[in-house]
Write an enzyme that holds these catalytic residues in place. Structure first.
Site, short mmCIF file in Angstrom:
data_model
loop_
_atom_site.label_atom_id
_atom_site.label_comp_id
_atom_site.label_asym_id
_atom_site.label_seq_id
_atom_site.Cartn_x
_atom_site.Cartn_y
_atom_site.Cartn_z
N ASP A 14 31.92 34.68 34.40
CA ASP A 14 31.81 35.16 35.78
C ASP A 14 32.32 34.10 36.75
O ASP A 14 32.90 34.42 37.79
CB ASP A 14 30.34 35.48 36.07
CG ASP A 14 30.16 36.35 37.30
OD1 ASP A 14 31.13 36.97 37.75
OD2 ASP A 14 29.03 36.41 37.81
N HIS A 211 23.57 36.18 43.15
CA HIS A 211 24.63 35.45 43.86
C HIS A 211 24.02 34.90 45.14
O HIS A 211 23.16 35.53 45.74
CB HIS A 211 25.80 36.37 44.18
CG HIS A 211 26.69 36.62 43.00
ND1 HIS A 211 28.05 36.70 43.10
CD2 HIS A 211 26.40 36.74 41.69
CE1 HIS A 211 28.56 36.90 41.90
NE2 HIS A 211 27.58 36.94 41.02
N CYS A 242 32.67 38.45 41.74
CA CYS A 242 33.42 39.55 41.14
C CYS A 242 34.61 39.92 42.01
O CYS A 242 34.47 40.15 43.21
CB CYS A 242 32.52 40.76 40.96
SG CYS A 242 33.41 42.15 40.26
N ASN A 251 28.33 32.47 42.17
CA ASN A 251 27.07 32.66 41.49
C ASN A 251 26.08 31.60 41.92
O ASN A 251 26.47 30.51 42.36
CB ASN A 251 27.31 32.51 39.98
CG ASN A 251 28.08 33.67 39.41
OD1 ASN A 251 27.56 34.77 39.30
ND2 ASN A 251 29.34 33.44 39.08
N1 COA Z 1 41.84 44.52 26.26
C1 COA Z 1 43.17 44.43 26.52
N2 COA Z 1 43.87 45.39 27.14
C2 COA Z 1 43.21 46.50 27.48
C3 COA Z 1 41.84 46.67 27.23
C4 COA Z 1 41.16 45.62 26.59
N3 COA Z 1 39.85 45.69 26.34
N4 COA Z 1 41.48 47.86 27.68
C5 COA Z 1 42.55 48.43 28.20
N5 COA Z 1 43.62 47.62 28.08
C6 COA Z 1 44.98 47.82 28.55
C7 COA Z 1 45.58 49.09 28.01
O1 COA Z 1 46.21 48.82 26.79
C8 COA Z 1 46.57 49.43 29.09
O2 COA Z 1 47.69 48.58 28.99
P1 COA Z 1 49.15 49.08 29.44
O3 COA Z 1 49.07 49.28 30.92
O4 COA Z 1 50.02 47.92 29.06
O5 COA Z 1 49.37 50.33 28.69
C9 COA Z 1 45.84 49.03 30.34
O6 COA Z 1 44.92 48.03 29.94
C10 COA Z 1 45.09 50.17 30.97
O7 COA Z 1 44.27 50.77 30.02
P2 COA Z 1 43.34 52.05 30.29
O8 COA Z 1 42.69 52.44 29.04
O9 COA Z 1 44.13 53.08 31.06
O10 COA Z 1 42.23 51.48 31.16
P3 COA Z 1 42.09 51.34 32.72
O11 COA Z 1 43.34 51.01 33.40
O12 COA Z 1 41.29 52.49 33.18
O13 COA Z 1 41.18 50.04 32.74
C11 COA Z 1 39.43 48.61 31.93
C12 COA Z 1 39.87 50.05 32.22
C13 COA Z 1 37.92 48.61 31.81
C14 COA Z 1 40.04 48.17 30.63
C15 COA Z 1 39.90 47.69 33.06
O14 COA Z 1 39.56 48.24 34.29
C16 COA Z 1 39.33 46.32 32.95
O15 COA Z 1 39.57 45.57 32.02
N6 COA Z 1 38.54 45.92 33.92
C17 COA Z 1 37.92 44.61 33.92
C18 COA Z 1 36.97 44.53 35.02
C19 COA Z 1 36.22 43.22 34.97
O16 COA Z 1 36.24 42.46 34.04
N7 COA Z 1 35.55 42.98 36.07
C20 COA Z 1 34.79 41.83 36.25
C21 COA Z 1 33.49 41.91 35.54
S1 COA Z 1 32.17 42.33 36.64
ZN ZN Z 2 27.98 36.80 39.09
#
Ligand code: COA
Ligand code: ZN
Length: 311
Positions: A14, A211, A242, A251
């Site tokens: 985080d 936070h 975030c 944090n």
């Molecule tokens: N690891 C690596 N790549 C990933 C993945 C993972 N766990 N999950 C999805 N992807 C890739 C897909 O392969 C795709 O790649 P491309 O554009 O090259 O084809 C792309 O990400 C989009 O995938 P999709 O399944 O359509 O997911 P999305 O766009 O709806 O995204 C999440 C969903 C959850 C994967 C994405 O929003 C994310 O990783 N968010 C992280 C948020 C985060 O960490 N926030 C902070 C914490 S509070």
């Molecule tokens: Zn936090």
């Protein structure tokens, strides 16, 4: 009720996910080594999320295999954030043994953060948590925006607890209520804990993630302790926040938490001077001054009245 408090370190995950500078893997390993040397035993190491979403943590596949080689890592827990089965496959391949899934109390937040409603996120986690359970991994579930949402405002305790109950049904060992944007106050902590316990959630399966955006984090920890909760998240150096929560400052700093717990007589097994070393290291690596309270003021030696461990 035990006097032993668990400090769950979130700096490497985080903390680093919302910093402008992406640290090299070697620097992350060193940061984790310093955290272990300080006595931290639960360190959230990284995220197996989309590298496009969080480029700062795109080296998760390279970092996690190195953790077992870090001095002091034996017996420590290194949970990793996993959003979906793709992330689970990566985490497994890297050798992770503990995970956290993350949703929120409000759809508006999860839609921005992970592109799904809360209900859809729970559906996405079900197979992830099934697999993690099969593998015997430790499992945490985050309920972000439990005290307030940057998009929809106030959040009722019942709503956050409802999501927590569903995470527990899906097999998490612990639920962590997150004050993602740092709006919570102690009375809310008391209400949320009371609501959770009344709904049947045992106190030892509840953690809080505060936070310090508005300066209430330690007051909230104090309220959590009064309510019987014994696990609190913090990040050495007070880094992070975030990226999908506008205005979320860092944090709660581990050094501020450790000072507070030490001076209040709680046991936790973490050494303040050594946390400050980790905090200074993180700040220097990120090219920032250390702005945490104890980082600037030092601890305080009650016998001499002098500040100690000043950064
Ligand atoms: N690891 C690596 N790549 C990933 C993945 C993972 N766990 N999950 C999805 N992807 C890739 C897909 O392969 C795709 O790649 P491309 O554009 O090259 O084809 C792309 O990400 C989009 O995938 P999709 O399944 O359509 O997911 P999305 O766009 O709806 O995204 C999440 C969903 C959850 C994967 C994405 O929003 C994310 O990783 N968010 C992280 C948020 C985060 O960490 N926030 C902070 C914490 S509070
Ligand atoms: Zn936090």
């Amino acid at each position: 009720m035990s006097d032993l408090v668990r400090i769950y370190e979130v700096g490497p995950r985080d903390g680093l996910q919302n910093e402008a500078v992406a640290l090299p893997t070697d620097a992350k390993v060193r940061y984790i080594e310093l955290l272990l040397a300080a006595g931290l035993r639960e360190i959230e190491a990284t995220s197996f999320v989309s590298p496009k979403a969080i480029p700062q943590l795109a080296d998760a596949d390279a970092l996690v295999p190195r953790l077992s080689e870090v001095p002091g890592s034996a017996g420590a827990r290194f949970p990793v954030l996993v959003p979906n089965l793709r992330g689970m496959e990566r985490a497994e391949a890297a050798g992770a043994q503990a995970l956290a899934v993350f949703t929120a109390a409000t759809d508006a937040f999860t839609e921005r953060n992970i592109g799904m409603t809360v209900a859809a996120s729970l559906d996405a986690f079900a197979p992830v948590l099934r697999r993690a359970t099969e593998l015997g991994w430790w499992r945490r579930g985050y309920v972000s925006t439990a005290f307030g949402c940057p998009y929809t405002g106030a959040v009722a305790a019942e709503r956050a607890v409802d999501v927590a109950l569903r995470l527990l049904d899906l097999g998490v060992d612990e639920v962590c209520f997150g004050d993602t944007i740092g709006v919570g106050v102690p009375s809310q902590v008391a209400v949320l804990t009371g609501t959770a316990v009344a709904a049947g959630i045992p106190l030892d399966r509840i953690a809080f993630h505060f936070h310090d955006t508005r300066g209430t984090a330690l007051a909230n920890v104090s309220a959590g302790l009064d309510a019987g909760v014994r696990c609190f998240d913090s990040a050495a150096g007070g880094t992070g926040g975030c990226p999908y929560a506008p205005g979320a400052a860092g944090n709660l700093a581990t050094e501020d938490l450790v000072y507070f717990l030490d001076a209040s007589g709680w046991e936790h097994g973490v050494d303040l001077d050594r946390v400050l070393e980790a905090a200074r290291f993180a700040a220097a690596a990120l090219g920032k001054p250390l702005t945490t309270k104890v980082g600037q003021a030092g601890g305080w030696d009650a016998s001499t009245g002098a500040p100690t461990s000043r950064a």
